[in-house]
Structures are given as structure tokens and as C-alpha cells.
Design an enzyme around this catalytic site. Structure first.
Site, PDB file in Angstrom:
ATOM      1  CB  THR A  45      74.909  84.181  92.549  1.00  0.00           C
ATOM      2  OG1 THR A  45      74.810  83.051  94.070  1.00  0.00           O
ATOM      3  CG2 THR A  45      74.297  84.661  92.315  1.00  0.00           C
ATOM      4  CE1 TYR A 108      62.365  84.957 103.678  1.00  0.00           C
ATOM      5  CE2 TYR A 108      61.903  82.944 105.300  1.00  0.00           C
ATOM      6  CZ  TYR A 108      61.176  84.108 104.508  1.00  0.00           C
ATOM      7  OH  TYR A 108      60.479  84.580 104.686  1.00  0.00           O
ATOM      8  CE1 TYR A 135      80.197  83.441  97.809  1.00  0.00           C
ATOM      9  CE2 TYR A 135      78.052  81.778  96.406  1.00  0.00           C
ATOM     10  CZ  TYR A 135      78.569  83.123  96.987  1.00  0.00           C
ATOM     11  OH  TYR A 135      78.609  84.315  95.978  1.00  0.00           O
ATOM     12  NE  ARG A 140      74.010  87.577  94.633  1.00  0.00           N
ATOM     13  CZ  ARG A 140      73.298  87.970  93.527  1.00  0.00           C
ATOM     14  NH1 ARG A 140      71.840  87.678  93.533  1.00  0.00           N
ATOM     15  NH2 ARG A 140      73.189  88.688  92.827  1.00  0.00           N
ATOM     16  CE  LYS A 163      82.102  83.636  95.081  1.00  0.00           C
ATOM     17  NZ  LYS A 163      81.252  83.461  94.595  1.00  0.00           N
ATOM     18  CB  ILE A 205      84.779  81.443  93.518  1.00  0.00           C
ATOM     19  CG1 ILE A 205      86.124  80.800  94.029  1.00  0.00           C
ATOM     20  CG2 ILE A 205      83.606  81.473  92.715  1.00  0.00           C
ATOM     21  CD1 ILE A 205      84.697  80.201  94.559  1.00  0.00           C
TER      22      ILE A 205
END
Length: 295
Positions: A45, A108, A135, A140, A163, A205
Site C-alpha cells: 500500500t 471490493y 495480509y 481498506r 500481517k 511491516i
């Protein structure tokens, strides 16, 4: 197999006149290595991967691999909301020498938990023996990879780490309870490094490590060696920096910080726009207080 733990930096991507600034990118990599970073992660990201095309992403990963020359592992961000596209992206990362891939949960589409398992299973089947880091960042993506589902991922040998970016420390304990040492857990939240490691995590991270790699490396090392007083001191000292690096959407603030530090220009790709003046002034003041700006 390379070890993915410790202080891991999600690298920002420098642009010059709309294209990857390879010289500045190499300088950022050297800054990270000099600062004690354990693993480098391009094309997450923070690297604006979603606004780079496939060739640009592959080139950026290749530049990092070339500059690192095997000194630390390189994990490439390769996730998307398409399983087929993700499989292709992992293949490109492997071709240019990445040691593993970070795979965000599909965004999405809002897959079910069963769909998430099949997503990771398909990627692993297409790339047997290649290490994958799942992740989870529901803020998000709109989907949450639940602890019960992570336990199912433990049956996929290629999925070696997670993560976890919910900022929920109860979640961290639940994950360790269910998976034990089978999975390496990495904080995706700079605010929680010390407590996350205390709960069983093995590293972070980090976004903040772009600008303060030595501080983050020292924080992680102290936390992992149970030097709580030292780790707490660093965690608290970095707290204002973390706030300012997330006061606007990542990576807007971190790229402005790196610009102020003389690392590279402030270019972003739309729909991201430059940092607001008031926040930028506060960030500059904090960087100065931490001794991160050149005299």
C-alpha cells in the site's frame, strides 16, 4: 527459506516526472539497510502499487532485489482483488528475484471466509514452495480475515506469515492461541509494535520505518529481547511521528516526510494529492525534533 520477521519496511515509491525514480529508490534501500531493517517490502500500500501497472511493479521489485544483493529478504506486494491476477503478479515477483510475496485479502469483491481460503490455496497451488504472507487490513479491503480462517490457512504450507492490521490486540492473542508457532504474526500497525510482540508477534511491516529505520529496528529488537523499558521508551518517542504519518491517507504523509528529508521528490499518483499545509508543518516540526532533517 528466508525468515520474514523483525523490522520490515513497506517501502514508499519515488516518482520523477511520472515515472519510477530508480536512483532515489536505490538510495532509500541503502538507507534502510544502514538503519538495520531486516526485510524490505516494495509494492505494498505504501508503495502505491495499485496505481502502478504490472511492468512498473515488476521493475520496482527488480530494483530493490538488485540493490539488496541478498543482504536481507525482499518480499513483494503482489495481491489484488482477482485471484488470477494475483497468481500472475506473484509469478512476476518470483521472476525478478523476490524471496516471498505479501498477499492482501481481495478488496471490493467482499469474499466469504471460505472464498478467502480458496484464494490463498489457489495462489499456493500455482506457486508451490514459494513463501506467502497473508495480509489482513479490513479498514481498506472491506473484509476481515478471521482467526478461525487463519487456522485453516495453516494447512497451506506456503502461507508462512500473517500481517495483521486491525490494531486489535485481543485478535493477536486469539491468533497465537489458535495457530501457535505454525504462523509468524507481524503487526501491520506502527502504533502497536511493542504490545503486539508482547502478545506473541515477531515483528512489524512498518510505514514509519521509511523515515526512521534505526528507531524502528531498535524498538523491535528491544521488544523481542524482552527489554520492555527500552522498547516502551522508543514506542512512546515515536508515537507522535506515527500519528502524523497517518493523519492523511498513507502514503501521502510518509512521502512528504521523505521529501523533507531530501530522499526524493513529493510526487504522488492520483487520486492521492499532496499533504495539507497545516499537517505538513506539524510533520516537519516532528521530524526536526527527532533529528531526522538535515541541518
Amino acid at each position: 527459506m528466508k525468515t520474514f520477521e523483525g523490522s520490515m519496511t513497506a517501502l514508499a515509491t519515488p516518482f520523477l516526472n511520472g515515472a519510477l525514480d530508480e536512483g532515489a529508490f536505490r538510495a532509500l534501500v541503502r538507507y534502510q539497510l544502514d538503519g538495520g531493517t531486516n526485510v524490505l517490502l516494495p509494492m505494498g500500500t505504501t508503495g502505491e502499487a495499485v496505481t502502478l501497472d504490472a511492468d512498473e511493479r515488476a521493475r520496482a521489485i527488480a530494483v530493490v532485489v538488485d540493490e539488496v544483493k541478498g543482504r536481507v529478504p525482499v518480499v513483494a506486494g503482489a495481491g489484488s482483488n482477482s485471484t488470477r491476477e494475483t497468481i500472475d503478479s506473484v509469478g512476476r515477483a518470483r521472476e525478478v528475484g523476490a524471496n516471498g510475496a505479501l498477499i492482501v485479502t481481495p478488496y471490493y469483491n467482499k469474499p466469504t471466509q471460505a472464498g478467502l481460503v480458496e484464494h490463498y490455496r489457489a495462489i499456493a497451488k500455482a506457486h508451490p514452495g514459494f513463501p506467502l504472507i497473508a495480509y489482513n487490513v479490513p479498514g481498506r479491503t472491506g473484509v476481515d480475515l478471521l482467526p478461525e480462517t487463519v487456522l485453516q490457512l495453516c494447512d497451506i504450507p506456503e502461507v508462512v506469515a500473517l500481517k495483521e492490521a486491525t490494531g486489535n490486540l485481543i485478535r493477536t492473542v486469539d491468533l497465537v492461541e489458535k495457530c501457535g508457532d505454525r504462523m509468524t504474526f507481524l503487526s501491520g500497525d506502527d502504533f502497536t509494535v511493542l504490545p503486539f510482540i508482547a502478545c506473541g508477534g515477531k515483528g512489524v511491516i512498518s510505514v514509519s520505518a521509511n523515515v526512521a529505520p534505526r528507531m524502528m529496528a531498535d524498538l523491535v529488537a528491544a521488544a523481542r529481547s524482552n527489554d520492555i523499558a527500552k522498547a516502551r521508551g522508543i514506542q512512546v518517542r515515536m508515537n507522535a511521528l506515527h500519528r502524523l504519518l497517518f493523519v492523511e491517507s498513507n502514503p501521502i504523509p510518509v512521502k512528504w516526510a521523505l521529501h523533507l528529508m531530501g530522499m526524493f521528490g513529493p510526487e504522488l499518483r492520483l487520486p492521492l494529492v499532496p499533504m495539507g499545509e497545516a499537517n505538513a508543518a506539524k510533520l516537519k516540526e516532528e521530524l526536526s525534533g527527532l533529528g531526522l532533517l538535515k541541518a
